[in-house]
Design a protein around this motif. Structure first.
Motif, PDB file in Angstrom:
ATOM      1  N   ALA A 253      -9.168  13.567 -12.541  1.00  0.00           N
ATOM      2  CA  ALA A 253      -9.494  14.736 -13.364  1.00  0.00           C
ATOM      3  C   ALA A 253     -10.933  14.688 -13.859  1.00  0.00           C
ATOM      4  CB  ALA A 253      -8.527  14.814 -14.546  1.00  0.00           C
ATOM      5  N   ASP A 254     -11.405  13.505 -14.249  1.00  0.00           N
ATOM      6  CA  ASP A 254     -12.755  13.369 -14.794  1.00  0.00           C
ATOM      7  C   ASP A 254     -13.822  13.682 -13.753  1.00  0.00           C
ATOM      8  OD1 ASP A 254     -14.743  12.865 -16.617  1.00  0.00           O
ATOM      9  OD2 ASP A 254     -14.641  10.684 -16.459  1.00  0.00           O
ATOM     10  N   PHE A 255     -13.623  13.199 -12.533  1.00  0.00           N
ATOM     11  CA  PHE A 255     -14.614  13.417 -11.476  1.00  0.00           C
ATOM     12  C   PHE A 255     -14.356  14.692 -10.667  1.00  0.00           C
ATOM     13  CE2 PHE A 255     -15.237   8.638 -11.671  1.00  0.00           C
ATOM     14  CZ  PHE A 255     -16.521   8.724 -12.219  1.00  0.00           C
ATOM     15  N   GLY A 256     -13.239  15.360 -10.939  1.00  0.00           N
ATOM     16  CA  GLY A 256     -12.931  16.591 -10.228  1.00  0.00           C
ATOM     17  C   GLY A 256     -12.630  16.383  -8.763  1.00  0.00           C
ATOM     18  N   VAL A 257     -11.894  15.304  -8.429  1.00  0.00           N
ATOM     19  CA  VAL A 257     -11.523  15.036  -7.047  1.00  0.00           C
ATOM     20  C   VAL A 257     -10.004  15.099  -6.916  1.00  0.00           C
ATOM     21  CG1 VAL A 257     -13.548  13.595  -6.640  1.00  0.00           C
ATOM     22  CG2 VAL A 257     -11.425  12.528  -7.434  1.00  0.00           C
ATOM     23  N   THR A 258      -9.518  15.211  -5.683  1.00  0.00           N
ATOM     24  CA  THR A 258      -8.083  15.276  -5.440  1.00  0.00           C
ATOM     25  C   THR A 258      -7.451  13.890  -5.568  1.00  0.00           C
ATOM     26  OG1 THR A 258      -8.327  14.918  -3.068  1.00  0.00           O
ATOM     27  CG2 THR A 258      -8.435  17.201  -3.864  1.00  0.00           C
ATOM     28  N   GLU A 259      -6.132  13.871  -5.632  1.00  0.00           N
ATOM     29  CA  GLU A 259      -5.422  12.596  -5.739  1.00  0.00           C
ATOM     30  C   GLU A 259      -5.698  11.678  -4.544  1.00  0.00           C
ATOM     31  OE1 GLU A 259      -4.017  15.555  -6.089  1.00  0.00           O
ATOM     32  OE2 GLU A 259      -2.634  15.627  -7.774  1.00  0.00           O
ATOM     33  N   PRO A 260      -5.656  12.204  -3.290  1.00  0.00           N
ATOM     34  CA  PRO A 260      -5.964  11.317  -2.160  1.00  0.00           C
ATOM     35  C   PRO A 260      -7.375  10.751  -2.207  1.00  0.00           C
ATOM     36  CG  PRO A 260      -4.794  13.264  -1.405  1.00  0.00           C
ATOM     37  CD  PRO A 260      -5.156  13.509  -2.842  1.00  0.00           C
ATOM     38  N   VAL A 261      -8.354  11.561  -2.632  1.00  0.00           N
ATOM     39  CA  VAL A 261      -9.725  11.069  -2.728  1.00  0.00           C
ATOM     40  C   VAL A 261      -9.820   9.995  -3.809  1.00  0.00           C
ATOM     41  CG1 VAL A 261     -12.103  11.689  -3.321  1.00  0.00           C
ATOM     42  CG2 VAL A 261     -10.771  13.156  -1.816  1.00  0.00           C
ATOM     43  N   ALA A 262      -9.144  10.201  -4.931  1.00  0.00           N
ATOM     44  CA  ALA A 262      -9.116   9.174  -5.972  1.00  0.00           C
ATOM     45  C   ALA A 262      -8.503   7.882  -5.444  1.00  0.00           C
ATOM     46  CB  ALA A 262      -8.317   9.676  -7.180  1.00  0.00           C
ATOM     47  N   GLY A 263      -7.551   8.005  -4.520  1.00  0.00           N
ATOM     48  CA  GLY A 263      -6.922   6.825  -3.931  1.00  0.00           C
ATOM     49  C   GLY A 263      -7.877   5.952  -3.138  1.00  0.00           C
ATOM     50  N   TYR A 264      -9.019   6.519  -2.721  1.00  0.00           N
ATOM     51  CA  TYR A 264     -10.015   5.714  -2.013  1.00  0.00           C
ATOM     52  C   TYR A 264     -10.590   4.622  -2.911  1.00  0.00           C
ATOM     53  CZ  TYR A 264     -10.038   9.511   1.445  1.00  0.00           C
ATOM     54  OH  TYR A 264      -9.673  10.448   2.388  1.00  0.00           O
ATOM     55  N   LEU A 265     -10.484   4.786  -4.223  1.00  0.00           N
ATOM     56  CA  LEU A 265     -10.935   3.737  -5.137  1.00  0.00           C
ATOM     57  C   LEU A 265     -10.064   2.495  -5.004  1.00  0.00           C
ATOM     58  CD1 LEU A 265     -11.599   5.928  -8.304  1.00  0.00           C
ATOM     59  CD2 LEU A 265     -13.307   4.960  -6.754  1.00  0.00           C
ATOM     60  N   VAL A 266      -8.833   2.683  -4.527  1.00  0.00           N
ATOM     61  CA  VAL A 266      -7.943   1.555  -4.243  1.00  0.00           C
ATOM     62  C   VAL A 266      -8.184   1.036  -2.836  1.00  0.00           C
ATOM     63  CG1 VAL A 266      -5.534   0.816  -4.057  1.00  0.00           C
ATOM     64  CG2 VAL A 266      -6.206   2.445  -5.836  1.00  0.00           C
ATOM     65  N   SER A 267      -8.200   1.931  -1.854  1.00  0.00           N
ATOM     66  CA  SER A 267      -8.356   1.502  -0.459  1.00  0.00           C
ATOM     67  C   SER A 267      -9.763   0.970  -0.189  1.00  0.00           C
ATOM     68  CB  SER A 267      -8.032   2.652   0.491  1.00  0.00           C
ATOM     69  OG  SER A 267      -8.844   3.783   0.217  1.00  0.00           O
ATOM     70  N   GLY A 268     -10.787   1.571  -0.809  1.00  0.00           N
ATOM     71  CA  GLY A 268     -12.150   1.080  -0.627  1.00  0.00           C
ATOM     72  C   GLY A 268     -12.316  -0.320  -1.172  1.00  0.00           C
ATOM     73  N   TYR A 269     -11.694  -0.572  -2.322  1.00  0.00           N
ATOM     74  CA  TYR A 269     -11.712  -1.924  -2.892  1.00  0.00           C
ATOM     75  C   TYR A 269     -11.040  -2.904  -1.934  1.00  0.00           C
ATOM     76  CZ  TYR A 269     -10.983  -5.707  -6.277  1.00  0.00           C
ATOM     77  OH  TYR A 269     -10.981  -6.934  -6.925  1.00  0.00           O
ATOM     78  N   ALA A 270      -9.871  -2.510  -1.438  1.00  0.00           N
ATOM     79  CA  ALA A 270      -9.105  -3.410  -0.580  1.00  0.00           C
ATOM     80  C   ALA A 270      -9.858  -3.754   0.698  1.00  0.00           C
ATOM     81  CB  ALA A 270      -7.753  -2.777  -0.251  1.00  0.00           C
ATOM     82  N   LEU A 271     -10.500  -2.776   1.319  1.00  0.00           N
ATOM     83  CA  LEU A 271     -11.258  -3.050   2.533  1.00  0.00           C
ATOM     84  C   LEU A 271     -12.440  -3.973   2.256  1.00  0.00           C
ATOM     85  CD1 LEU A 271     -11.276   0.474   4.230  1.00  0.00           C
ATOM     86  CD2 LEU A 271     -10.074  -1.578   5.019  1.00  0.00           C
ATOM     87  N   SER A 272     -13.062  -3.811   1.098  1.00  0.00           N
ATOM     88  CA  SER A 272     -14.186  -4.680   0.735  1.00  0.00           C
ATOM     89  C   SER A 272     -13.712  -6.103   0.490  1.00  0.00           C
ATOM     90  CB  SER A 272     -14.887  -4.134  -0.508  1.00  0.00           C
ATOM     91  OG  SER A 272     -15.410  -2.846  -0.261  1.00  0.00           O
TER      92      SER A 272
END
Length: 398
Positions: free
Chosen positions: A31-50
């Motif tokens: 909500a704060d960044f104005g992105v969709t739920e799947p896009v927000a999920g990249y904060l989890v998947s991006g961390y995991a890939l790193s």
């Protein structure tokens, strides 16, 4: 136990909070960044890939350096990443902060386990390593829900400020309390990488990817399931995550006991149970009572596989345990990223907030099939090895 172990455990706690604390805050961040739920999920998947990248590449790069200095450097990286997340003005900067913080994850646990073992006598090494990893477990039981509660009350950025402070305290603790380890001997890069020529190492890694892909395909978006389907208030999510964390704590202990008795059989049972739990959860998510039960069981059964998965890959790479450990950490986090991505695809397709649970169940079915095939192949290999004449056995590779 030496007090320096507490500094390592605190580092594990902070890393665990960084990895999973975002899950309960995804609605607020989106909500704060104005992105969709799947896009927000990249904060989890991006961390995991790193984490997956750092677990192998960074571990290989630092094997020849002083371990205490390595740990200090990794904590500086950790602090920088969480600080970037705390002050991020836009979503892309937030994602960058997550990636920076994630790079230290796998290497910290690989190096930290060695340092912890060197701090105690031979008969207490396993307990020392368990204490260090205990910080990660505590993060799942208490840190994640409390971090979610803090973020909901004071804004999601406050959670990342708190993690940054934890990183600073850990850095000071390692510097002051962890003794200087023994000098690092020369290691063979070729020998470490040689384990990847073994089929069962790849099979073990694939099983880990699919196991955690199924688990975190469901867990990444669990806050949406709890609030949008089960009807729980947002303020209750942290306490429900406590229940999930308690299940993980119990599952880790029970899974270890089961793996000691019958490794592949225990994993087969756990995979089947987790598939069933996720399917039942999806079917009964509208019931708050059944959701509470399913959430606890998901944590219990989901983490029960972790000790056995670690033991399996170590069994087939016992001559290069550091590389095997890093590879398994990478596999765990590739699975996290895969699950988050697939769950996000299901949401983006409009399949509803229970769809990540079905995705998780499906991924686990694939993992179960790979485990069965790998177990059959391993037994066939051992049978062929037993039938090979003694003078030619040395030519047979694992």
């Amino acid at each position: 136990m030496p007090i320096g172990l507490l500094a390592l455990a605190l580092g594990g706690f902070g890393i665990g909070l960084t990895e999973f604390g975002i899950v309960g805050l995804l609605p607020e961040v989106a909500a704060d960044f104005g992105v969709t739920e799947p896009v927000a999920g990249y904060l989890v998947s991006g961390y995991a890939l790193s984490v997956a990248f750092g677990a192998i590449a960074l571990t290989l790069a630092i094997t020849r350096f002083d371990r205490k200095k390595v740990l200090l450097g990794l904590m500086v990286l950790f602090i920088a990443g969480n600080l970037i997340s705390a002050v991020a003005p836009v979503y892309s900067v937030m994602l960058l902060g997550r990636i920076v913080a994630a790079l230290c994850h796998g290497a910290f646990f690989s190096v930290g386990a060695v340092v912890a073992a060197e701090m105690v006598p031979e008969n207490r090494k396993a307990s020392a390593i368990a204490l260090m990893f205990g910080g990660l477990t505590v993060a799942n039981v208490l840190g994640v829900p409390l971090g979610t509660l803090l973020g909901q009350q004071l804004g999601w950025r406050s959670t990342f400020w708190a993690i940054t402070v934890i990183g600073v305290v850990t850095l000071a603790g390692i510097w002051l309390l962890v003794p200087q380890p023994e000098p690092v001997g020369r290691t063979s890069l070729r020998g470490e990488l040689g384990v990847f020529r073994r089929p069962q190492v790849w099979i073990s890694a694939a099983i880990t990817v699919l196991s955690y892909g199924g688990m975190f395909g469901a867990f990444t978006y669990i806050a949406f399931t709890l609030t949008e389907v089960s009807g729980f208030a947002t303020t209750t999510v942290p306490w429900l995550l406590v229940l999930f964390g308690v299940g993980m704590f119990a599952g880790n202990f029970l899974g270890g006991k089961a793996a000691d008795r019958a490794l592949d059989k225990s994993l087969l049972v756990i995979f089947a149970l987790l598939t069933a739990v996720l399917a039942v959860f999806a079917l009964t998510a509208h019931s708050q009572v059944l959701t509470i039960i399913s959430l606890f069981l998901m944590g219990t059964v989901g983490l029960a596989a972790a000790p056995g998965l670690q033991l399996r890959i170590m069994r087939y790479a016992d001559d290069a345990p550091t590389m095997a450990s890093g590879a398994n950490i990478a596999a765990f986090n590739i699975g996290n990223a895969l699950g988050a991505w697939l769950g996000g695809l299901a949401l983006a397709a409009g399949l509803g907030y229970v769809s990540p649970l079905w995705v998780g169940a499906g991924v686990n079915v694939v993992g179960l099939a790979v485990l069965v095939a790998g177990s059959v192949a391993a037994r066939r290999h051992h049978r062929q090895l037993a039938e090979t004449p003694q003078e030619t056995r040395s030519a047979v590779t694992a």
